[in-house]
Design a protein around this motif. Structure first.
Motif, PDB file in Angstrom:
ATOM      1  N   HIS A   1      -9.142   5.002  -0.928  1.00  0.00           N
ATOM      2  CA  HIS A   1     -10.546   5.758  -0.761  1.00  0.00           C
ATOM      3  C   HIS A   1     -11.450   4.471  -0.348  1.00  0.00           C
ATOM      4  CE1 HIS A   1      -8.765   9.366  -2.040  1.00  0.00           C
ATOM      5  NE2 HIS A   1      -8.678   8.954  -3.249  1.00  0.00           N
ATOM      6  N   GLU A   2     -11.314   3.344  -1.051  1.00  0.00           N
ATOM      7  CA  GLU A   2     -12.139   2.119  -0.501  1.00  0.00           C
ATOM      8  C   GLU A   2     -12.237   1.130   0.286  1.00  0.00           C
ATOM      9  OE1 GLU A   2     -13.106   0.707  -4.579  1.00  0.00           O
ATOM     10  OE2 GLU A   2     -12.371   2.842  -5.595  1.00  0.00           O
ATOM     11  N   GLY A   3     -10.948   0.579   0.510  1.00  0.00           N
ATOM     12  CA  GLY A   3     -10.759  -0.486   1.328  1.00  0.00           C
ATOM     13  C   GLY A   3      -9.346  -0.883   1.534  1.00  0.00           C
ATOM     14  N   THR A   4      -8.747  -2.029   2.108  1.00  0.00           N
ATOM     15  CA  THR A   4      -7.609  -2.592   2.300  1.00  0.00           C
ATOM     16  C   THR A   4      -7.361  -3.664   1.759  1.00  0.00           C
ATOM     17  OG1 THR A   4      -7.789  -1.397   4.713  1.00  0.00           O
ATOM     18  CG2 THR A   4      -5.855  -2.973   4.447  1.00  0.00           C
ATOM     19  N   LEU A   5      -6.056  -3.950   1.402  1.00  0.00           N
ATOM     20  CA  LEU A   5      -5.817  -5.132   0.825  1.00  0.00           C
ATOM     21  C   LEU A   5      -5.426  -6.236   1.377  1.00  0.00           C
ATOM     22  CD1 LEU A   5      -3.291  -3.572  -2.015  1.00  0.00           C
ATOM     23  CD2 LEU A   5      -5.715  -4.307  -2.235  1.00  0.00           C
ATOM     24  N   TYR A   6      -5.410  -7.660   1.142  1.00  0.00           N
ATOM     25  CA  TYR A   6      -5.115  -8.472   2.237  1.00  0.00           C
ATOM     26  C   TYR A   6      -4.390  -9.625   1.324  1.00  0.00           C
ATOM     27  CZ  TYR A   6      -5.408 -11.746   5.971  1.00  0.00           C
ATOM     28  OH  TYR A   6      -4.875 -12.340   6.960  1.00  0.00           O
ATOM     29  N   LEU A   7      -3.450 -10.030   1.815  1.00  0.00           N
ATOM     30  CA  LEU A   7      -2.401 -11.007   1.078  1.00  0.00           C
ATOM     31  C   LEU A   7      -2.960 -12.491   0.921  1.00  0.00           C
ATOM     32  CD1 LEU A   7       0.398 -10.922  -0.155  1.00  0.00           C
ATOM     33  CD2 LEU A   7       1.444 -11.729   2.071  1.00  0.00           C
ATOM     34  N   ALA A   8      -2.772 -12.994  -0.384  1.00  0.00           N
ATOM     35  CA  ALA A   8      -3.051 -14.336  -0.359  1.00  0.00           C
ATOM     36  C   ALA A   8      -1.954 -14.971  -1.524  1.00  0.00           C
ATOM     37  CB  ALA A   8      -4.286 -14.568  -0.920  1.00  0.00           C
ATOM     38  N   ILE A   9      -1.748 -16.182  -1.975  1.00  0.00           N
ATOM     39  CA  ILE A   9      -0.680 -16.690  -2.605  1.00  0.00           C
ATOM     40  C   ILE A   9      -1.411 -17.406  -3.755  1.00  0.00           C
ATOM     41  CG2 ILE A   9       1.098 -18.301  -2.703  1.00  0.00           C
ATOM     42  CD1 ILE A   9       1.572 -18.127   0.227  1.00  0.00           C
ATOM     43  N   ASP A  10      -1.057 -17.227  -5.039  1.00  0.00           N
ATOM     44  CA  ASP A  10      -1.628 -17.901  -6.259  1.00  0.00           C
ATOM     45  C   ASP A  10      -0.774 -18.829  -6.447  1.00  0.00           C
ATOM     46  OD1 ASP A  10      -2.640 -18.296  -8.671  1.00  0.00           O
ATOM     47  OD2 ASP A  10      -1.725 -16.501  -9.766  1.00  0.00           O
ATOM     48  N   ILE A  11      -1.386 -20.036  -6.267  1.00  0.00           N
ATOM     49  CA  ILE A  11      -0.878 -21.491  -6.785  1.00  0.00           C
ATOM     50  C   ILE A  11      -1.450 -21.878  -7.877  1.00  0.00           C
ATOM     51  CG2 ILE A  11      -0.209 -21.810  -4.472  1.00  0.00           C
ATOM     52  CD1 ILE A  11      -2.445 -23.683  -4.017  1.00  0.00           C
TER      53      ILE A  11
ATOM     54  N   GLN B   1       0.789  -1.122  -0.032  1.00  0.00           N
ATOM     55  CA  GLN B   1      -0.088   0.073  -0.089  1.00  0.00           C
ATOM     56  C   GLN B   1       0.886   1.138   0.050  1.00  0.00           C
ATOM     57  OE1 GLN B   1      -4.260  -1.575   1.970  1.00  0.00           O
ATOM     58  NE2 GLN B   1      -2.577  -0.666   3.238  1.00  0.00           N
ATOM     59  N   SER B   2       2.051   1.441   0.586  1.00  0.00           N
ATOM     60  CA  SER B   2       3.047   2.246   0.758  1.00  0.00           C
ATOM     61  C   SER B   2       3.542   2.457  -0.767  1.00  0.00           C
ATOM     62  CB  SER B   2       4.002   2.040   1.677  1.00  0.00           C
ATOM     63  OG  SER B   2       5.022   3.178   1.722  1.00  0.00           O
ATOM     64  N   LEU B   3       4.051   1.429  -1.451  1.00  0.00           N
ATOM     65  CA  LEU B   3       4.386   1.460  -2.739  1.00  0.00           C
ATOM     66  C   LEU B   3       3.455   2.146  -3.776  1.00  0.00           C
ATOM     67  CD1 LEU B   3       6.758   0.656  -4.699  1.00  0.00           C
ATOM     68  CD2 LEU B   3       5.654  -1.585  -4.994  1.00  0.00           C
ATOM     69  N   LEU B   4       2.292   1.781  -3.603  1.00  0.00           N
ATOM     70  CA  LEU B   4       1.332   2.320  -4.465  1.00  0.00           C
ATOM     71  C   LEU B   4       1.186   3.881  -4.280  1.00  0.00           C
ATOM     72  CD1 LEU B   4      -1.499  -0.453  -4.342  1.00  0.00           C
ATOM     73  CD2 LEU B   4      -0.154  -0.001  -5.960  1.00  0.00           C
ATOM     74  N   THR B   5       0.866   4.371  -3.002  1.00  0.00           N
ATOM     75  CA  THR B   5       0.867   5.770  -2.506  1.00  0.00           C
ATOM     76  C   THR B   5       2.115   6.337  -3.020  1.00  0.00           C
ATOM     77  OG1 THR B   5      -0.471   4.918  -0.563  1.00  0.00           O
ATOM     78  CG2 THR B   5       0.678   7.252  -0.651  1.00  0.00           C
ATOM     79  N   GLU B   6       3.321   5.855  -2.771  1.00  0.00           N
ATOM     80  CA  GLU B   6       4.666   6.543  -3.296  1.00  0.00           C
ATOM     81  C   GLU B   6       4.766   6.709  -4.744  1.00  0.00           C
ATOM     82  OE1 GLU B   6       6.674   8.305  -1.078  1.00  0.00           O
ATOM     83  OE2 GLU B   6       5.500   7.444   0.734  1.00  0.00           O
ATOM     84  N   LEU B   7       4.532   5.620  -5.371  1.00  0.00           N
ATOM     85  CA  LEU B   7       4.464   5.617  -6.458  1.00  0.00           C
ATOM     86  C   LEU B   7       3.744   6.809  -7.447  1.00  0.00           C
ATOM     87  CD1 LEU B   7       4.830   2.112  -7.839  1.00  0.00           C
ATOM     88  CD2 LEU B   7       6.343   3.966  -8.413  1.00  0.00           C
ATOM     89  N   ASN B   8       2.307   6.753  -6.932  1.00  0.00           N
ATOM     90  CA  ASN B   8       1.409   7.802  -7.354  1.00  0.00           C
ATOM     91  C   ASN B   8       1.734   9.335  -6.983  1.00  0.00           C
ATOM     92  OD1 ASN B   8      -1.315   9.370  -6.201  1.00  0.00           O
ATOM     93  ND2 ASN B   8      -1.647   8.233  -8.193  1.00  0.00           N
TER      94      ASN B   8
ATOM     95  N   ASP C   1      -5.419   0.758  -8.192  1.00  0.00           N
ATOM     96  CA  ASP C   1      -5.172   0.217  -7.194  1.00  0.00           C
ATOM     97  C   ASP C   1      -4.899   1.088  -5.877  1.00  0.00           C
ATOM     98  OD1 ASP C   1      -5.556  -2.350  -8.252  1.00  0.00           O
ATOM     99  OD2 ASP C   1      -3.509  -2.753  -8.686  1.00  0.00           O
ATOM    100  N   ARG C   2      -4.196   2.144  -6.350  1.00  0.00           N
ATOM    101  CA  ARG C   2      -3.862   3.320  -5.364  1.00  0.00           C
ATOM    102  C   ARG C   2      -5.213   4.023  -4.868  1.00  0.00           C
ATOM    103  NH1 ARG C   2      -5.078   8.791  -4.534  1.00  0.00           N
ATOM    104  NH2 ARG C   2      -3.786   9.518  -2.946  1.00  0.00           N
ATOM    105  N   ASN C   3      -6.193   4.077  -5.822  1.00  0.00           N
ATOM    106  CA  ASN C   3      -7.675   4.604  -5.463  1.00  0.00           C
ATOM    107  C   ASN C   3      -8.185   3.739  -4.470  1.00  0.00           C
ATOM    108  OD1 ASN C   3      -7.038   7.096  -6.837  1.00  0.00           O
ATOM    109  ND2 ASN C   3      -8.293   6.337  -8.771  1.00  0.00           N
ATOM    110  N   PHE C   4      -8.116   2.480  -4.551  1.00  0.00           N
ATOM    111  CA  PHE C   4      -8.657   1.581  -3.992  1.00  0.00           C
ATOM    112  C   PHE C   4      -8.212   1.616  -2.464  1.00  0.00           C
ATOM    113  CE2 PHE C   4      -8.747  -2.487  -1.548  1.00  0.00           C
ATOM    114  CZ  PHE C   4     -10.114  -2.728  -1.758  1.00  0.00           C
ATOM    115  N   VAL C   5      -6.788   1.702  -2.248  1.00  0.00           N
ATOM    116  CA  VAL C   5      -6.285   1.878  -0.960  1.00  0.00           C
ATOM    117  C   VAL C   5      -6.592   2.903  -0.288  1.00  0.00           C
ATOM    118  CG1 VAL C   5      -4.682  -0.118  -1.348  1.00  0.00           C
ATOM    119  CG2 VAL C   5      -3.923   2.235  -1.566  1.00  0.00           C
TER     120      VAL C   5
END
Length: 234
Positions: free
Chosen positions: A169-179, A106-113, A163-167
């Motif tokens: 203004h809209e919600g919070t991300l949650y980590l998962a693993i794509d297998i 979330q910090s990466l998205l914000t800093e890049l934006n 993705d930056r607008n989501f974190v």
């Protein structure tokens, strides 16, 4: 009121602005332009600080992801496998590392934006300083020839905005693993508790973050060259 303080050294700063400042100073020496205003110099300092933050966030994020992947490989069992119609048992990893990874994404998205916005603001100010003002929403860089384009060039900013607008203004991300590919696990960040991941808008895949970072780096390098050329031509 602060009456005394300690400043901290600044070493190894990101050099993105330096070739641009060199071109401006040379143009000033030729009598082709005037020195930058204190406001524009301050803007250069602000964006440089943002560019200094980004690689540190990326390094810490990479370390956290490697740690979680190692933990997951050690403890994964078939019962942990989830599918749209077959929920599995959640896999336990270090909660501290997991939440730091989420925070870093979330910090990466914000800093890049923010870095994108500051660099664009800086470029528009330099265009005006060089006597070639642009409208606030104008395209600064010309389109790349087809042979020089990469897939990320046309999509990275849209993905970042989404993705930056989501974190923000809209919600919070949650980590998962794509297998989905058993031979090559990867990470994604959920935006809800859905079990259907057909739409890219429903999640942020690590592959999307790689596209965003790569696209931002290419755009930044092209813009640096453009601004140097702008003042060299004066």
């Amino acid at each position: 009121m602060i009456s005394q303080w300690i400043d901290l050294t600044e070493l190894g700063s990101n050099p993105w602005v330096l070739p641009i400042y060199t071109a401006i100073n040379q143009a000033v020496g030729r009598g082709a332009t005037t020195p930058l205003s204190s406001k524009n110099n301050a803007l250069g300092l602000h964006l440089t600080t943002r560019l200094n933050i980004l690689p540190r966030v990326l390094t810490r994020l990479s370390q956290g992801l490697r740690s979680i992947e190692a933990q997951a490989h050690q403890t994964f069992q078939n019962a942990n496998r989830s599918a749209p119609n077959a929920p599995g048992v959640a896999l336990t990893v270090s909660h501290d590392t997991k939440y730091l990874v989420i925070a870093d994404v979330q910090s990466l998205l914000t800093e890049l934006n923010t870095a994108h916005e500051l660099i664009r603001k800086f470029a528009l100010a330099l265009h005006a300083h060089a006597g070639h003002p642009l409208a606030p929403n104008a395209r600064i860089l010309p389109s790349l020839p087809a042979a020089q384009r990469r897939p990320e060039d046309g999509v990275w900013l849209r993905k970042l905005d989404r993705d930056r607008n989501f974190v923000a203004h809209e919600g919070t991300l949650y980590l998962a693993i794509d297998i989905s590919n058993p031979a090559s696990w990867d990470f994604f960040l959920r935006k809800s508790n859905t079990r259907q991941f057909r739409r890219p808008a429903d999640y942020c895949h690590l592959a999307d973050l790689r596209i965003i970072v790569s696209g931002f780096d290419r755009w930044k390098a092209r813009l640096q060259t453009h601004l140097v050329d702008l003042f060299n031509a004066l």
